[in-house]
Write an enzyme that holds these catalytic residues in place. Sequence first.
Site, short mmCIF file in Angstrom:
data_model
loop_
_atom_site.label_atom_id
_atom_site.label_comp_id
_atom_site.label_asym_id
_atom_site.label_seq_id
_atom_site.Cartn_x
_atom_site.Cartn_y
_atom_site.Cartn_z
CG HIS A 1 -24.18 107.13 -29.21
ND1 HIS A 1 -24.19 107.34 -30.55
CD2 HIS A 1 -25.48 107.08 -28.82
CE1 HIS A 1 -25.45 107.40 -30.99
NE2 HIS A 1 -26.25 107.25 -29.95
CG ASP B 1 -74.72 104.09 -23.26
OD1 ASP B 1 -73.53 103.70 -23.26
OD2 ASP B 1 -75.67 103.38 -23.63
CG HIS C 1 -76.49 101.00 -29.64
ND1 HIS C 1 -76.48 102.35 -29.85
CD2 HIS C 1 -76.22 100.84 -28.32
CE1 HIS C 1 -76.20 102.97 -28.72
NE2 HIS C 1 -76.04 102.08 -27.77
CD GLU D 1 -68.83 99.35 -26.76
OE1 GLU D 1 -69.69 98.58 -27.25
OE2 GLU D 1 -68.77 100.56 -27.06
CG HIS D 2 -71.05 98.65 -22.81
ND1 HIS D 2 -71.34 98.59 -24.16
CD2 HIS D 2 -70.84 99.96 -22.52
CE1 HIS D 2 -71.32 99.81 -24.65
NE2 HIS D 2 -71.01 100.67 -23.69
CD GLN E 1 -74.76 97.89 -25.61
OE1 GLN E 1 -74.06 98.08 -26.59
NE2 GLN E 1 -75.05 98.87 -24.76
CB SER F 1 -72.54 98.92 -29.40
OG SER F 1 -72.43 99.27 -28.05
CD GLU G 1 -26.25 99.24 -28.06
OE1 GLU G 1 -26.53 100.33 -28.59
OE2 GLU G 1 -27.05 98.60 -27.35
#
Lengths: 429, 429
Positions: A420, A361, A262, A327-328, A259, A237, A415
């Site tokens: 096709h 959170d 964590h 992340e944050h 943070q 984190s 092509e």
Amino acid sequence: MLLIKTTDKNFKESFEELLGRGAMDMEHVASIVGTIIKEIRNEGNEALKRHIAKFDRWEVRFDEDLMVDPVDMKKAYDALDTDLREALHLAYERIKNYHEKQMPKSWIDFDKAGNTLGQKVTPVDRAGLYIPGGKAAYPSSLLMNAIPAIVAGVDEIVVTTPTPDNEINHLLLAAAHLCGIEKMFKVGGASAIAAMAYGTETIPKVDVITGPGNIFVATAKKLVYGDVNIDMIAGPSEIGILADTSAIPEYLAIDLLSQAEHDEMASSILITPSLEQAEAVREVLYMELSKLEREMIARKSIEERGAIIVTETMDEAIELMNKIAPEHLEVMTANPFELLPKIRHAGAIFLGAFTPEPIGDYMAGPNHTLPTGGTAKFYSPLNVENFLKKSSIIAMSEDGINEIGEACALLAKTEGLTAHEKSVRIRLK
Amino acid sequence: MLLIKTTDKNFKESFEELLGRGAMDMEHVASIVGTIIKEIRNEGNEALKRHIAKFDRWEVRFDEDLMVDPVDMKKAYDALDTDLREALHLAYERIKNYHEKQMPKSWIDFDKAGNTLGQKVTPVDRAGLYIPGGKAAYPSSLLMNAIPAIVAGVDEIVVTTPTPDNEINHLLLAAAHLCGIEKMFKVGGASAIAAMAYGTETIPKVDVITGPGNIFVATAKKLVYGDVNIDMIAGPSEIGILADTSAIPEYLAIDLLSQAEHDEMASSILITPSLEQAEAVREVLYMELSKLEREMIARKSIEERGAIIVTETMDEAIELMNKIAPEHLEVMTANPFELLPKIRHAGAIFLGAFTPEPIGDYMAGPNHTLPTGGTAKFYSPLNVENFLKKSSIIAMSEDGINEIGEACALLAKTEGLTAHEKSVRIRLK
């Protein structure tokens, strides 16, 4: 805590080092994880039981023991204190409300030639949520993973969580009851990911696997990717904070620490044009650090992976933050909304003094499963789209195909694809 | 061509075998591809040059030789026949028009407490498109990959394509000019994927890699996934057709063949409740087959991977088709729109007699890069979202945090995260 200035001679090197923060060495676990996956694919429940005995230290005697009894979820829910139950409900409602706003609609569109083009949105049939357990059991992760799947309309939701010593967190059980989970299995790590990706006698094969986990879980998700879809490959984190002198140092310090607590590998980075602010935050941070329950973890994270960067301007600060792609991201400035257009890369953006990261959170509503390690440059937060997929809709009218058929046949021919070409041409007048 | 009935005694086994059609054995190439990636990461251009000499048989003398000169793109475009140029423009406009309708908007939403929640949509900084070259050069693939990136607003688009014997398809060059591509590099295979994922002295590192390719390309995309994002892992092309007696057998036969001519590994499957229809299609198909330019390829595909399945009802046919989850699904019935709600899994859905699959390959507008091998159960067609990512926006007011702060702090405390708890609590009155 490292304090560096962009005017420092060796700033570029120091910053590059910070950018390397999210690098995960998956290679050294890839062969272990590969073996675990193969065992689950070949032996199913037998391998699961062996892995549980080894990693979680309990004996699975019958296949049914792998499954959590929904009655236990209800019991755990009923036994909750009122305030905790209400908090869980409030979180559930707010998260659900936010994710409902993400729901895309199927659409169709018509043109003058009578053609119809569109896009059909369909939920996946079955989703698998991995929820960490044991000491790091986060009931909030269950809400954050289950609710987008519920909102997306997924028919069947499967949950796996490790249960060391066959014990399971009660709040996690209660959250599972709240989310209406009926299939929760007591298995963790790479085994759980493999079981959901390929199915066993007891655990059904899913289409999408989401949820956080350690390096073994992340590596397993990468290895099964393609056979199922996954949300992202997540690492430790992180928080980045942009602040000017209007911010309260105590707020910034405790947010950085939230943070850091964590995980020793978590990283907390403040970028500010104010040296005074930088120094004030550092001072408060160390005072607060010594008061934390998880002081040891937070201290290691702050010392080894934390940083305060002093820039010359706020624009320079934003530019560096975009490179970090945290992340944050907290924007603690006098006019945070004004900076929003310049912020390109971040998982979730928290604006203003009353928006600390932890509110996101649990309670604000947006998802807390977010891209880490700079992957916010290309990944989104977990959202309802992770549990949906689209099909193009094409319906040409007779006029429509006559209008564009010749041009189409020409490109096909160029092509070298003559079937096709013919497939279009036989429909033309 | 296999013709089976759901009432056959061994139907289940035959059907399971068909379901295995998309399985790619990546493992046997994974170590080769892993080595190629490591070489590119360690040696950059030097390794690129070595791989080009080996696989594409030409010598890259200077780094600049790796790059296609945009002047050559313009020349190729200017040299196009008018009808071909117009066909290319028509395709470009239609594809652009469709993908513009996919664009999601950033949004914000307010509540009574004065909180603002939202989602910011941002394009990735740099996208890398892999476009097959040599004998299988498909200029339409360039349009289909570049246009969603252009519509998404990606700043820098990088293209890689293999150039065997240092030769490059002129229509591909012309299409690159039309798309405004400025950075196109003459490198293919796993080397190209690695170069775009990690960067070399000449090729910039990108955030997202999209585009089709062989098993080496697919495996390389899987291996670099996580360090960059990718669109999907794609295998051989497929068509599924649902038809009733209203469909014209000749149409169905040629549509099945149009997939079969792509690749010996391609698969073409018709499911119909009408035995009469099934037999009629098979008869016409063999007549048409022998007229094809690419007869050998198509015949092998039809014999080894084609099938006609006769069901008892249309509902049963749809149910089987959902299990197959084909890349392309034609619905050739009297009222195709009525079946749409029941169709859960398909990359692109083609409705009605005037909508042959090849119209979607070039001209209709929706993308032709589609999930194969049953992965339509969880992957979407390539779309603008592949080149975008989202950030959550959270701005709480003072009233807002006071309303939900206590509940949030309680959950944080229960999870044992006291700095989280405090970070919220210090903001409360």
